[in-house]
Design a protein around this motif. Structure first.
Motif, PDB file in Angstrom:
ATOM      1  N   GLU A 659      75.628  70.453 -73.535  1.00  0.00           N
ATOM      2  CA  GLU A 659      76.348  69.248 -73.132  1.00  0.00           C
ATOM      3  C   GLU A 659      76.665  68.432 -74.380  1.00  0.00           C
ATOM      4  N   THR A 660      77.924  68.039 -74.514  1.00  0.00           N
ATOM      5  CA  THR A 660      78.306  67.152 -75.605  1.00  0.00           C
ATOM      6  C   THR A 660      78.214  65.716 -75.101  1.00  0.00           C
ATOM      7  N   ILE A 661      77.386  64.921 -75.752  1.00  0.00           N
ATOM      8  CA  ILE A 661      77.088  63.567 -75.274  1.00  0.00           C
ATOM      9  C   ILE A 661      78.062  62.565 -75.892  1.00  0.00           C
ATOM     10  N   MET A 662      78.782  61.869 -75.046  1.00  0.00           N
ATOM     11  CA  MET A 662      79.716  60.837 -75.491  1.00  0.00           C
ATOM     12  C   MET A 662      79.049  59.468 -75.451  1.00  0.00           C
ATOM     13  N   ASP A 663      79.113  58.736 -76.569  1.00  0.00           N
ATOM     14  CA  ASP A 663      78.708  57.330 -76.583  1.00  0.00           C
ATOM     15  C   ASP A 663      79.965  56.524 -76.269  1.00  0.00           C
ATOM     16  N   HIS A 664      80.053  56.028 -75.038  1.00  0.00           N
ATOM     17  CA  HIS A 664      81.281  55.374 -74.600  1.00  0.00           C
ATOM     18  C   HIS A 664      81.538  54.052 -75.325  1.00  0.00           C
ATOM     19  N   LEU A 735      74.891  69.688 -64.199  1.00  0.00           N
ATOM     20  CA  LEU A 735      74.413  70.466 -65.342  1.00  0.00           C
ATOM     21  C   LEU A 735      74.480  69.635 -66.617  1.00  0.00           C
ATOM     22  N   PRO A 736      73.615  69.963 -67.594  1.00  0.00           N
ATOM     23  CA  PRO A 736      72.563  70.983 -67.552  1.00  0.00           C
ATOM     24  C   PRO A 736      71.315  70.488 -66.831  1.00  0.00           C
ATOM     25  N   ILE A 737      70.439  71.456 -66.459  1.00  0.00           N
ATOM     26  CA  ILE A 737      69.209  71.128 -65.742  1.00  0.00           C
ATOM     27  C   ILE A 737      68.143  70.767 -66.763  1.00  0.00           C
ATOM     28  N   TYR A 738      68.101  69.516 -67.137  1.00  0.00           N
ATOM     29  CA  TYR A 738      67.049  69.040 -68.036  1.00  0.00           C
ATOM     30  C   TYR A 738      65.736  68.928 -67.266  1.00  0.00           C
ATOM     31  N   LEU A 739      64.631  69.022 -67.976  1.00  0.00           N
ATOM     32  CA  LEU A 739      63.333  69.031 -67.305  1.00  0.00           C
ATOM     33  C   LEU A 739      63.081  67.745 -66.516  1.00  0.00           C
ATOM     34  N   ASP A 740      63.636  66.611 -66.961  1.00  0.00           N
ATOM     35  CA  ASP A 740      63.381  65.357 -66.240  1.00  0.00           C
ATOM     36  C   ASP A 740      64.014  65.363 -64.859  1.00  0.00           C
ATOM     37  N   LYS A 741      64.990  66.253 -64.621  1.00  0.00           N
ATOM     38  CA  LYS A 741      65.594  66.350 -63.295  1.00  0.00           C
ATOM     39  C   LYS A 741      64.686  67.083 -62.313  1.00  0.00           C
ATOM     40  N   LEU A 742      63.637  67.723 -62.831  1.00  0.00           N
ATOM     41  CA  LEU A 742      62.727  68.487 -61.987  1.00  0.00           C
ATOM     42  C   LEU A 742      61.371  67.828 -61.832  1.00  0.00           C
TER      43      LEU A 742
END
Length: 743
Positions: A659-664, A735-742
């Protein structure tokens, strides 16, 4: 013509030795005389205008040759806003250094050219640029209500078919219903080799351009139109490419800037982008998808609705076939598909491996898994109950479809019958174990392509085409096709590619190269064979007199009668007896629309995944993957398997990491490097198995091949997502399934 069996055998890459020994030369490695170096300066804001470029301070540094910017770039032939490269989407393409307007963060706004790379880099770091900043918008969430339907005629895009049946009423009356949103963020291609171009100045506006590209012909067309050059004066070469994944389908600004500088300075120039600048163009777009499914009491689909909204730039309407696949993969009489774009202050997205399908299949295949669970049906059985025997979108039969065999053979080999359907029911120590599966469909396309063949008196065959090999194995499979067609040993055949002086071929993308260029290679070798036969029939006492091309075969370096193999002549002897030093011919291959126009042509696959999820930490480990693929005739199981392995690794990356993270606040991608843009390493990849399901297809092209570069990716991310649900009981839809989502 030939019975020598090279096609279908697991042959090692003929270009392998050159790559592992360093003999292969890439675009930014060519050594040319009088070479200067350019360094790109990128915008520090996302939107606004440049008020001043303080180039005089940099030009005072000894060894700095020029600072190119909108303030001094000359008027060019291409400054017609309607100009597009061969694979451009609709709209007005980005024009580097054309004006003071800033349209996206990291936009190239200047090029510093110096005698050395180090000096160019230093000089660019001290170049001062003044801006007038404007408010930008880079968040698609803010554009949910501003989506618009793109117009027709966009490159490679097919509008969704009109609705069929009554999907709204059917959904309301369905036995089981679901409606959910599925999301994935922007992803960047990140090939190992960064974009670069070396332009050799040959005097009088004559250039040889070594560019990283998936299509030298496309780059040549782009450059000649922009700079008003003739094709004879602008030769483009790319023999090797260190990964593309779609990023090289369009000419990138590095080659434009290198050619611009070379023409203005009248000398050779090299421009190479940095890893950070590789995030300044093209990406898989951030996409929001909405899916509604309903089933009848017997588990068949009553209604299917799929809508997608994804980003594009302010200046082009980049479009993908995201939702169309949902109307053809499963049988359903009530279907509504919708697709919209949202304009943001970002660079135009770009095709990335299985564009559209990788996005759309994730949403559809997770929704299908959810519906199977709701209806209490095994996910495979649910798909088979809704198996599509024809393409309902087009109202055509499939040229071939062995997806049912992918389900059955894949499940048997994976051990799907060992799956306890109850979530959280399977364990290994402190890890929850989950099984998941999903399927996919991708176009089987043939484009027009040409090739040239030269057979010399010593029995050596040279075949060439201006296609590409981005790591797919093009060199190898074309060598196999040529060797089999003329019955020559592999070591007697040389295939060359990646040069605009060669016969024209399409860009390498869409999984169509094997079908398109392969058909051209087969055709040109058959033409050489016919010439050989005519010469052989003129030989004194020839046993082939009066034989038609269908009555002979080329095998083991001979031409012989099919019905009487003892009556043969040696190919090498034919040329020597004729007095000819070589035979040479060109040929092209085009799709047979009489056959293809009546069928829907696609490859299919089914993916099976085992995951282990640490119950305390939420970490996901993909421990096993099996990908069953039906893609027509497999030319080379070794290189084809390698393609699918790479796709699976990318699917794991898409599901869990990428995932490419955009700082808005700044309108800027923040993890624009290899350390923070996460992709799998060896420790993330475990057991992977590829199963090719036998499939014959005499409609798609003369070789019966469909291409495997993209089908192998489809279903992987969805299968992992479904396996995570089976392991944990938690359904993740973004997506993506980061561990904090679980947790």
């Amino acid at each position: 013509m030939s019975t020598t069996n090279y096609i279908g055998k697991p042959t090692s890459r003929v270009d392998g030795p050159a790559k592992v020994t360093g003999a292969a030369t890439y675009a930014a490695e060519f050594q040319v005389p009088n070479l200067a170096y350019g360094w790109v300066v990128s915008s520090a804001i996302a939107k606004g205008r440049i008020t001043k470029v303080h180039s005089e301070e940099v030009l005072a540094i000894p060894g700095v040759l020029e600072v190119f910017s909108h303030e001094n770039v000359p008027s060019l032939a291409w400054f017609d806003r309607n100009y597009k490269d061969d694979v451009a989407p609709g709209g007005s393409p980005f024009r580097p250094l054309h004006e003071d307007k800033i349209q996206f963060n990291q936009q190239p706004i200047a090029l510093v050219v110096a005698e050395t790379l180090e000096l160019a880099r230093y000089a660019s770091s001290v170049l001062r640029i003044d801006y007038e900043e404007e408010k930008h918008e880079t968040d698609i969430e803010a554009k949910r209500d501003e989506g618009f339907e793109p117009g027709n005629g966009k490159s490679g895009w097919m509008p969704p078919p009109p609705p069929r049946g009554n999907p709204d009423k059917a959904w309301e009356e369905a036995e089981h219903r679901l409606e959910h949103e599925y999301v994935h963020g922007a992803q960047h291609h990140n090939p190992m080799e960064m974009f670069g171009a070396t332009v050799e100045w040959r005097g009088d506006k004559k250039l040889t351009v070594y560019d990283k590209t998936q299509g030298v012909v496309n780059v040549q067309n782009y450059l000649t139109k922009i700079f008003g050059l003739s094709k004879d004066d602008c030769r483009v070469i790319n023999h090797y490419m260190g990964g593309g994944f779609g990023s090289g389908l369009r000419p990138q600004y590095s080659v434009f800037l290198a050619v611009l500088a070379s023409l203005e300075l009248k000398r050779s120039v090299r421009v190479t982008l940095t890893r950070q600048q590789m995030f300044s163009f093209g990406h898989r777009p951030h996409t929001l998808q909405y899916v509604k499914l309903g089933t009848n009491p017997d588990g068949t689909l009553a209604a299917l609705q799929h809508h997608a909204l994804h980003e594009t730039s302010q200046f082009e309407e980049y479009t993908e076939n995201v939702v169309n696949w949902s109307g053809m993969l499963y049988q359903c009489e009530n279907v509504k598909l919708g697709y919209q774009l949202a304009k943001l202050d970002v660079f135009t997205p770009q095709d990335m491996r299985a564009p559209g399908a990788a996005t759309g299949s994730f949403a559809l295949e997770v929704a299908m898994d959810e519906m199977a669970a709701a209806a209490g049906i095994d996910p495979i059985d649910f798909r088979i109950r809704n198996y599509a025997e024809e393409d309902q979108n087009a109202g055509k039969p499939f040229s071939s479809k062995r997806l049912r065999d992918c389900y059955h053979q894949g499940a048997a080999k994976f051990g799907w019958d060992q799956r306890n359907p109850q979530p959280r029911s399977m364990r290994k120590g402190n890890r929850l174990v989950g099984y998941g599966m999903a399927g996919g469909v991708w176009d089987a396309t043939q484009k027009k392509a040409a090739a040239k063949a030269t057979l010399t008196a010593d029995g050596q065959l040279l075949v060439s085409s201006a296609t590409a090999d981005i790591g797919t194995g093009t060199y190898t499979i074309m060598t196999q096709i040529a060797a089999e067609t003329l019955g020559l040993p592999l070591e007697a055949v040389t295939f060359k590619l990646g040069d605009t002086d060669m016969p024209e071929a399409p860009v390498q993308g869409g999984s169509w190269t094997a079908a398109s260029v392969g058909s051209a290679v087969k055709s040109v070798c058959e033409a050489i064979g016919e010439k050989l036969l005519k010469l052989a029939q003129k030989m004194e006492g020839s046993p082939l007199k009066g034989a038609s091309p269908d009555e002979v075969e080329f095998v083991n370096g001979q031409i012989r009668l099919r019905q009487d193999p003892d009556n043969a002549v040696v190919i090498r002897d034919v040329l020597q007896a004729s007095g000819e030093t070589k035979l040479e011919t060109d040929s092209s291959a085009t799709p047979n629309m009489l056959k293809q126009g009546t069928h829907s042509m696609h490859s299919h696959n089914a993916v099976f995944v085992e995951v282990e999820v640490d119950e305390e930490f939420g970490t996901v480990h993909v421990t096993r993957v099996l990908n069953a693929v039906a893609a027509g005739r497999i030319l080379n199981p070794k290189t084809a398997r390698s393609q699918v392995l790479g796709s699976i690794v990318w699917g794991i990356s898409m599901a869990l990491m990428e995932e490419t993270i955009m700082d808005h606040q700044f309108g800027r991608y923040m993890n624009h490097n290899y350390s923070e843009y996460h992709i799998p390493v060896q420790a993330d990849i475990h057991d992977i198995e590829v199963l090719f399901v036998e499939e014959e297809d005499d409609v798609v092209n003369p070789l019966g091949v469909k291409g495997v570069g993209e089908i192998g990716l489809l279903g992987v991310a969805a299968a992992i997502t479904n396996a995570v649900y089976h392991a944990t009981g938690k359904r993740v839809r973004d997506l993506p399934i980061y561990l904090d989502k679980l947790l």
